[in-house]
Design an enzyme around this catalytic site. Structure first.
Site, PDB file in Angstrom:
ATOM      1  N   GLU A   8      12.238  -9.500   2.672  1.00 52.12           N
ATOM      2  CA  GLU A   8      11.289  -8.104   3.086  1.00 52.12           C
ATOM      3  C   GLU A   8      12.190  -6.864   2.773  1.00 52.12           C
ATOM      4  O   GLU A   8      13.476  -6.921   3.182  1.00 52.12           O
ATOM      5  CB  GLU A   8      10.965  -8.259   4.446  1.00 52.12           C
ATOM      6  CG  GLU A   8      10.564  -6.955   5.254  1.00 52.12           C
ATOM      7  CD  GLU A   8      10.408  -7.309   6.696  1.00 52.12           C
ATOM      8  OE1 GLU A   8      11.026  -8.187   7.455  1.00 52.12           O
ATOM      9  OE2 GLU A   8       9.841  -6.515   7.352  1.00 52.12           O
ATOM     10  N   ASN A  21       8.036  -5.332  -0.545  1.00 56.22           N
ATOM     11  CA  ASN A  21       7.704  -4.415   0.450  1.00 56.22           C
ATOM     12  C   ASN A  21       6.124  -4.440   0.601  1.00 56.22           C
ATOM     13  O   ASN A  21       5.652  -3.615  -0.142  1.00 56.22           O
ATOM     14  CB  ASN A  21       8.373  -3.103  -0.330  1.00 56.22           C
ATOM     15  CG  ASN A  21       8.204  -1.715   0.537  1.00 56.22           C
ATOM     16  OD1 ASN A  21       7.708  -1.893   1.899  1.00 56.22           O
ATOM     17  ND2 ASN A  21       8.920  -0.881   0.395  1.00 56.22           N
ATOM     18  N   TYR A  59      10.914   9.085   1.739  1.00 53.15           N
ATOM     19  CA  TYR A  59      10.843   7.856   0.517  1.00 53.15           C
ATOM     20  C   TYR A  59      11.542   8.408  -0.751  1.00 53.15           C
ATOM     21  O   TYR A  59      11.740   7.492  -1.906  1.00 53.15           O
ATOM     22  CB  TYR A  59       9.489   7.620   0.159  1.00 53.15           C
ATOM     23  CG  TYR A  59       8.915   6.837   1.329  1.00 53.15           C
ATOM     24  CD1 TYR A  59       9.249   5.728   1.957  1.00 53.15           C
ATOM     25  CD2 TYR A  59       7.829   7.467   1.928  1.00 53.15           C
ATOM     26  CE1 TYR A  59       8.725   5.205   2.964  1.00 53.15           C
ATOM     27  CE2 TYR A  59       7.115   7.076   3.004  1.00 53.15           C
ATOM     28  CZ  TYR A  59       7.604   5.677   3.410  1.00 53.15           C
ATOM     29  OH  TYR A  59       7.135   5.321   4.652  1.00 53.15           O
ATOM     30  N   ARG A  93      12.520   5.135  12.740  1.00 57.98           N
ATOM     31  CA  ARG A  93      11.140   5.837  12.688  1.00 57.98           C
ATOM     32  C   ARG A  93      10.156   5.550  14.189  1.00 57.98           C
ATOM     33  O   ARG A  93      10.834   5.082  14.960  1.00 57.98           O
ATOM     34  CB  ARG A  93      10.507   5.527  11.405  1.00 57.98           C
ATOM     35  CG  ARG A  93      11.282   5.858  10.230  1.00 57.98           C
ATOM     36  CD  ARG A  93      10.711   5.605   8.947  1.00 57.98           C
ATOM     37  NE  ARG A  93       9.503   6.255   8.599  1.00 57.98           N
ATOM     38  CZ  ARG A  93       8.702   6.230   7.647  1.00 57.98           C
ATOM     39  NH1 ARG A  93       8.792   4.980   6.892  1.00 57.98           N
ATOM     40  NH2 ARG A  93       7.638   6.856   7.719  1.00 57.98           N
ATOM     41  N   ALA A 118       2.807  -0.800   5.068  1.00 53.72           N
ATOM     42  CA  ALA A 118       2.288  -0.707   6.503  1.00 53.72           C
ATOM     43  C   ALA A 118       1.817  -1.960   6.789  1.00 53.72           C
ATOM     44  O   ALA A 118       1.935  -2.375   8.115  1.00 53.72           O
ATOM     45  CB  ALA A 118       1.363   0.435   6.715  1.00 53.72           C
ATOM     46  N   PRO A 164       0.826  -1.201   0.040  1.00 53.71           N
ATOM     47  CA  PRO A 164       0.128  -0.096   0.079  1.00 53.71           C
ATOM     48  C   PRO A 164       0.813   1.259  -0.053  1.00 53.71           C
ATOM     49  O   PRO A 164       1.828   1.481   0.732  1.00 53.71           O
ATOM     50  CB  PRO A 164      -0.756  -0.082   1.381  1.00 53.71           C
ATOM     51  CG  PRO A 164      -0.140  -0.869   2.200  1.00 53.71           C
ATOM     52  CD  PRO A 164       0.421  -2.184   1.217  1.00 53.71           C
ATOM     53  N   ASN A 165       0.408   2.165  -0.528  1.00 54.77           N
ATOM     54  CA  ASN A 165       0.826   3.440  -0.759  1.00 54.77           C
ATOM     55  C   ASN A 165       2.345   3.682  -1.754  1.00 54.77           C
ATOM     56  O   ASN A 165       2.596   4.774  -1.839  1.00 54.77           O
ATOM     57  CB  ASN A 165       0.898   4.299   0.459  1.00 54.77           C
ATOM     58  CG  ASN A 165      -0.222   4.482   1.223  1.00 54.77           C
ATOM     59  OD1 ASN A 165      -1.315   4.927   0.703  1.00 54.77           O
ATOM     60  ND2 ASN A 165      -0.284   3.624   2.340  1.00 54.77           N
ATOM     61  N   ARG A 192       5.047  10.779  -2.584  1.00 52.56           N
ATOM     62  CA  ARG A 192       4.433  10.683  -1.321  1.00 52.56           C
ATOM     63  C   ARG A 192       5.778  11.036  -0.342  1.00 52.56           C
ATOM     64  O   ARG A 192       6.798  10.311  -0.619  1.00 52.56           O
ATOM     65  CB  ARG A 192       4.196   9.167  -1.179  1.00 52.56           C
ATOM     66  CG  ARG A 192       4.172   8.486   0.231  1.00 52.56           C
ATOM     67  CD  ARG A 192       4.386   7.155   0.196  1.00 52.56           C
ATOM     68  NE  ARG A 192       3.870   6.557   1.502  1.00 52.56           N
ATOM     69  CZ  ARG A 192       4.062   5.342   2.124  1.00 52.56           C
ATOM     70  NH1 ARG A 192       4.612   4.287   1.249  1.00 52.56           N
ATOM     71  NH2 ARG A 192       3.547   5.012   3.145  1.00 52.56           N
ATOM     72  N   HIS A 222      12.308  -2.443   2.974  1.00 51.82           N
ATOM     73  CA  HIS A 222      12.003  -1.216   3.350  1.00 51.82           C
ATOM     74  C   HIS A 222      13.002  -0.050   2.669  1.00 51.82           C
ATOM     75  O   HIS A 222      14.091  -0.219   2.693  1.00 51.82           O
ATOM     76  CB  HIS A 222      11.899  -1.044   4.818  1.00 51.82           C
ATOM     77  CG  HIS A 222      10.747  -2.057   5.304  1.00 51.82           C
ATOM     78  ND1 HIS A 222       9.533  -2.046   5.195  1.00 51.82           N
ATOM     79  CD2 HIS A 222      11.049  -3.236   5.855  1.00 51.82           C
ATOM     80  CE1 HIS A 222       9.067  -3.095   5.661  1.00 51.82           C
ATOM     81  NE2 HIS A 222       9.726  -3.701   6.056  1.00 51.82           N
TER      82      HIS A 222
HETATM   83  C1  DQA Z   1       7.817   1.225   4.188  1.00 52.24           C
HETATM   84  C2  DQA Z   1       7.849   1.259   5.781  1.00 52.24           C
HETATM   85  C3  DQA Z   1       6.734   1.170   6.264  1.00 52.24           C
HETATM   86  O1  DQA Z   1       6.687   1.352   7.680  1.00 52.24           O
HETATM   87  C4  DQA Z   1       5.744   2.145   5.503  1.00 52.24           C
HETATM   88  O2  DQA Z   1       4.462   1.888   6.183  1.00 52.24           O
HETATM   89  C5  DQA Z   1       5.713   2.063   4.310  1.00 52.24           C
HETATM   90  C6  DQA Z   1       6.715   1.999   3.801  1.00 52.24           C
HETATM   91  C7  DQA Z   1       9.372   1.541   3.607  1.00 52.24           C
HETATM   92  O3  DQA Z   1       9.727   1.175   2.297  1.00 52.24           O
HETATM   93  O4  DQA Z   1      10.256   2.090   3.957  1.00 52.24           O
HETATM   94  O5  DQA Z   1       4.412   2.190   3.493  1.00 52.24           O
HETATM   95  O6  DQA Z   1       7.557  -0.240   4.013  1.00 52.24           O
END
Ligand code: DQA
Length: 143
Positions: free
Chosen positions: A95, A71, A22, A104, A74, A9-10, A17, A97
């Site tokens: 995984e 990735n 990011y 954070r 959240a 998501p996102n 964003r 990020h």
């Molecule tokens: C993320 C870190 C997560 O905590 C966050 O919710 C994201 C992006 C990252 O790539 O740093 O959406 O996965």
């Protein structure tokens, strides 16, 4: 080798964003560079804002390709169902990020996915994805 990159998501909003967290780059722009860098390998890429769709993709590809770079955004911090899906498949999952989640908010410090994955990479910007591909190639060679 064949890889699946799965973004949650996102992450469709990368570039726009929270650029301070990011970066300014879109995923499509980075993805073209990644494919070029690993030109001997093939990639599939999906992004979804929906937990069930991410699970469906893990089921669909998790028995037929060499590695998955996930990735989960959240959902990393909330989803037992995604962890179960990673356990259910045979393809190794890394995984990733973009941000260093440990620098954070404390709710980002726990991942439901890490224990189900081959490993986790966090905090190297979009380069986290490249490092994950390198790790999967290395893993396969050591197999
Ligand atoms: C993320 C870190 C997560 O905590 C966050 O919710 C994201 C992006 C990252 O790539 O740093 O959406 O996965």
């Amino acid at each position: 080798m064949n890889f699946l990159i799965l973004n949650g998501p996102n992450l469709n909003l990368l570039g726009a964003r929270e650029p301070g967290v990011y970066g300014h780059r879109t995923f499509d722009d980075f993805y073209a560079e990644l494919r070029n860098h690993f030109s001997n390998h093939s990639f599939l890429y999906f992004q979804s804002n929906h937990e069930g769709t991410l699970i469906d993709k893990l089921h669909e590809y998790g028995f037929q390709i060499d590695g998955i770079i996930l990735n989960a955004g959240a959902f990393t911090h909330t989803s037992i169902a995604l962890a179960d899906a990673i356990h259910a498949i045979s393809t190794p999952v890394i995984e990733v990020h973009i941000s260093n989640v440990f620098k954070r908010e404390s709710f980002r410090h726990h991942s439901y996915l890490s224990e189900a994955c081959l490993g986790s990479i966090s905090g190297f910007g979009l380069d986290s994805y490249r490092l994950a591909v390198e790790a999967l190639i290395q893993h396969k060679q050591n197999d």
